[in-house]
Write a protein that holds these residues in place. Sequence first.
Motif, mmCIF file in Angstrom:
data_model
loop_
_atom_site.group_PDB
_atom_site.id
_atom_site.type_symbol
_atom_site.label_atom_id
_atom_site.label_comp_id
_atom_site.label_asym_id
_atom_site.label_seq_id
_atom_site.Cartn_x
_atom_site.Cartn_y
_atom_site.Cartn_z
ATOM 1 N N VAL A 49 -119.903 -33.782 10.036
ATOM 2 C CA VAL A 49 -118.953 -34.794 10.509
ATOM 3 C C VAL A 49 -117.791 -34.945 9.518
ATOM 4 O O VAL A 49 -116.620 -35.017 9.913
ATOM 5 C CB VAL A 49 -119.666 -36.142 10.730
ATOM 6 C CG1 VAL A 49 -118.655 -37.255 10.979
ATOM 7 C CG2 VAL A 49 -120.635 -36.031 11.904
ATOM 8 N N THR A 50 -118.115 -35.004 8.245
ATOM 9 C CA THR A 50 -117.076 -35.227 7.241
ATOM 10 C C THR A 50 -116.347 -33.953 6.852
ATOM 11 O O THR A 50 -115.246 -34.015 6.287
ATOM 12 C CB THR A 50 -117.686 -35.858 5.977
ATOM 13 O OG1 THR A 50 -118.723 -34.995 5.479
ATOM 14 C CG2 THR A 50 -118.261 -37.230 6.293
ATOM 15 N N VAL A 63 -117.222 -32.514 17.237
ATOM 16 C CA VAL A 63 -116.458 -33.275 16.251
ATOM 17 C C VAL A 63 -115.059 -32.662 16.112
ATOM 18 O O VAL A 63 -114.932 -31.454 15.902
ATOM 19 C CB VAL A 63 -117.164 -33.280 14.884
ATOM 20 C CG1 VAL A 63 -116.315 -33.993 13.836
ATOM 21 C CG2 VAL A 63 -118.524 -33.937 14.999
ATOM 22 N N TYR A 75 -120.567 -42.133 13.854
ATOM 23 C CA TYR A 75 -121.571 -41.162 14.292
ATOM 24 C C TYR A 75 -122.981 -41.581 13.867
ATOM 25 O O TYR A 75 -123.841 -40.714 13.645
ATOM 26 C CB TYR A 75 -121.253 -39.784 13.707
ATOM 27 C CG TYR A 75 -119.997 -39.154 14.254
ATOM 28 C CD1 TYR A 75 -120.037 -38.322 15.371
ATOM 29 C CD2 TYR A 75 -118.763 -39.393 13.661
ATOM 30 C CE1 TYR A 75 -118.889 -37.738 15.876
ATOM 31 C CE2 TYR A 75 -117.607 -38.811 14.153
ATOM 32 C CZ TYR A 75 -117.675 -37.992 15.256
ATOM 33 O OH TYR A 75 -116.535 -37.423 15.754
ATOM 34 N N PHE A 109 -124.195 -35.380 8.474
ATOM 35 C CA PHE A 109 -123.096 -36.101 7.819
ATOM 36 C C PHE A 109 -122.090 -35.108 7.234
ATOM 37 O O PHE A 109 -120.875 -35.318 7.304
ATOM 38 C CB PHE A 109 -123.664 -37.008 6.724
ATOM 39 C CG PHE A 109 -122.622 -37.632 5.846
ATOM 40 C CD1 PHE A 109 -121.928 -38.764 6.253
ATOM 41 C CD2 PHE A 109 -122.332 -37.101 4.597
ATOM 42 C CE1 PHE A 109 -120.969 -39.350 5.442
ATOM 43 C CE2 PHE A 109 -121.378 -37.672 3.781
ATOM 44 C CZ PHE A 109 -120.690 -38.798 4.209
ATOM 45 N N TYR A 126 -126.765 -39.346 13.215
ATOM 46 C CA TYR A 126 -127.606 -39.259 12.028
ATOM 47 C C TYR A 126 -129.040 -39.688 12.342
ATOM 48 O O TYR A 126 -129.999 -39.074 11.854
ATOM 49 C CB TYR A 126 -127.043 -40.127 10.898
ATOM 50 C CG TYR A 126 -125.571 -39.924 10.637
ATOM 51 C CD1 TYR A 126 -124.997 -38.646 10.688
ATOM 52 C CD2 TYR A 126 -124.723 -40.994 10.357
ATOM 53 C CE1 TYR A 126 -123.647 -38.455 10.450
ATOM 54 C CE2 TYR A 126 -123.373 -40.805 10.113
ATOM 55 C CZ TYR A 126 -122.842 -39.542 10.169
ATOM 56 O OH TYR A 126 -121.501 -39.357 9.947
ATOM 57 N N SER A 130 -121.994 -37.300 20.026
ATOM 58 C CA SER A 130 -120.741 -37.232 19.278
ATOM 59 C C SER A 130 -119.516 -37.306 20.174
ATOM 60 O O SER A 130 -118.383 -37.149 19.696
ATOM 61 C CB SER A 130 -120.691 -35.930 18.463
ATOM 62 O OG SER A 130 -120.849 -34.805 19.310
ATOM 63 N N HIS A 150 -113.947 -42.328 12.428
ATOM 64 C CA HIS A 150 -114.557 -42.498 11.122
ATOM 65 C C HIS A 150 -115.989 -41.969 11.145
ATOM 66 O O HIS A 150 -116.672 -42.030 12.168
ATOM 67 C CB HIS A 150 -114.543 -43.985 10.739
ATOM 68 C CG HIS A 150 -114.835 -44.226 9.300
ATOM 69 N ND1 HIS A 150 -116.082 -44.606 8.864
ATOM 70 C CD2 HIS A 150 -114.055 -44.133 8.198
ATOM 71 C CE1 HIS A 150 -116.063 -44.754 7.548
ATOM 72 N NE2 HIS A 150 -114.845 -44.474 7.110
ATOM 73 N N TRP A 151 -116.458 -41.481 9.999
ATOM 74 C CA TRP A 151 -117.797 -40.892 9.939
ATOM 75 C C TRP A 151 -118.890 -41.898 10.303
ATOM 76 O O TRP A 151 -119.941 -41.515 10.807
ATOM 77 C CB TRP A 151 -118.066 -40.324 8.545
ATOM 78 C CG TRP A 151 -118.042 -41.334 7.432
ATOM 79 C CD1 TRP A 151 -116.996 -41.664 6.636
ATOM 80 C CD2 TRP A 151 -119.142 -42.158 7.020
ATOM 81 N NE1 TRP A 151 -117.355 -42.638 5.737
ATOM 82 C CE2 TRP A 151 -118.671 -42.958 5.943
ATOM 83 C CE3 TRP A 151 -120.462 -42.283 7.418
ATOM 84 C CZ2 TRP A 151 -119.482 -43.877 5.305
ATOM 85 C CZ3 TRP A 151 -121.280 -43.203 6.781
ATOM 86 C CH2 TRP A 151 -120.788 -43.980 5.731
ATOM 87 N N SER A 152 -118.636 -43.186 10.058
ATOM 88 C CA SER A 152 -119.649 -44.196 10.363
ATOM 89 C C SER A 152 -119.870 -44.371 11.857
ATOM 90 O O SER A 152 -120.901 -44.914 12.276
ATOM 91 C CB SER A 152 -119.247 -45.529 9.733
ATOM 92 O OG SER A 152 -117.998 -45.972 10.261
#
Length: 263
Positions: free
Chosen positions: A157-158, A215, A96, A154, A100, A77, A92-94
């Motif tokens: 992260v979000t 994060v 990371y 996820f 996942y 991360s 952006h979450w994508s």
Amino acid sequence: MDFIQDFGITLLATFRDVLPILSLILFFQLFVLRQPIPHLRSLIVGGVYVVIGLALFLIGLEKALFPVGKAMAMQLSDPSFFSGENVPGQIHWSAYAWVYVFAAMIGFSTTIAEPSLLAVALKASEVSGGVITQWGLRITVAIGVAVGIALGSFRIVTGTPLYMYIMVGYIIVIVQTFFAPKKIVALAYDSGGVTTSTVTVPLVAALGLGLSESVPGRNPALDGFGLIAFANLFPIITVMGYAQYTDWLANRRARQRTKEGVQ
């Protein structure tokens, strides 16, 4: 010398933790049941093995599993690991995606190695006469844990609320309970509980804490925990889902054979 000293401290702490359990068993055996202790010598030797094994396991957690899980989460991360131009604090979450993937793989592999799941799978196979296979149950549960840990990562992260995922998940479980084969429901619920044991919990907890520390905008105390709840919930869904699928498939084959027999 440091290891010997740490091991000695851990060994004493482990013996102190096991002592109440041993005292309770001796009390009921001698004063409630009023029976002699069977196989006393084997019991003493086994108890010594248990205490030493637990102490070594705890040392291994502290020296290896916790640091490795935390380090992997922090490295994956780290903004410098991402490709593309990401502004710190606005990633952006994508980005990371590897987090996942790692979370899913660590969830799957630790569940396969979980001794408590192996014990349940052995008994389930024995009771069902081989209808429920050991590897079938273990892989199904491991897939559930993998999905749960990845989804939990996820969430970290979000920064979305934990209760949303848990509420929706248990609503799915409740609905499945009414439609899944009755012989699998109790086993599915037990399969969720046995995943949160000696191998899975340390690595998953370290992963959550390390990820929440790395994060931007996440608080380890608020966001670092909760992954174990995902590891507990999603195996119930996958085991009942697999049972529903196999039951549907068996009924479909039976209907096809019936049609062929009529023709």
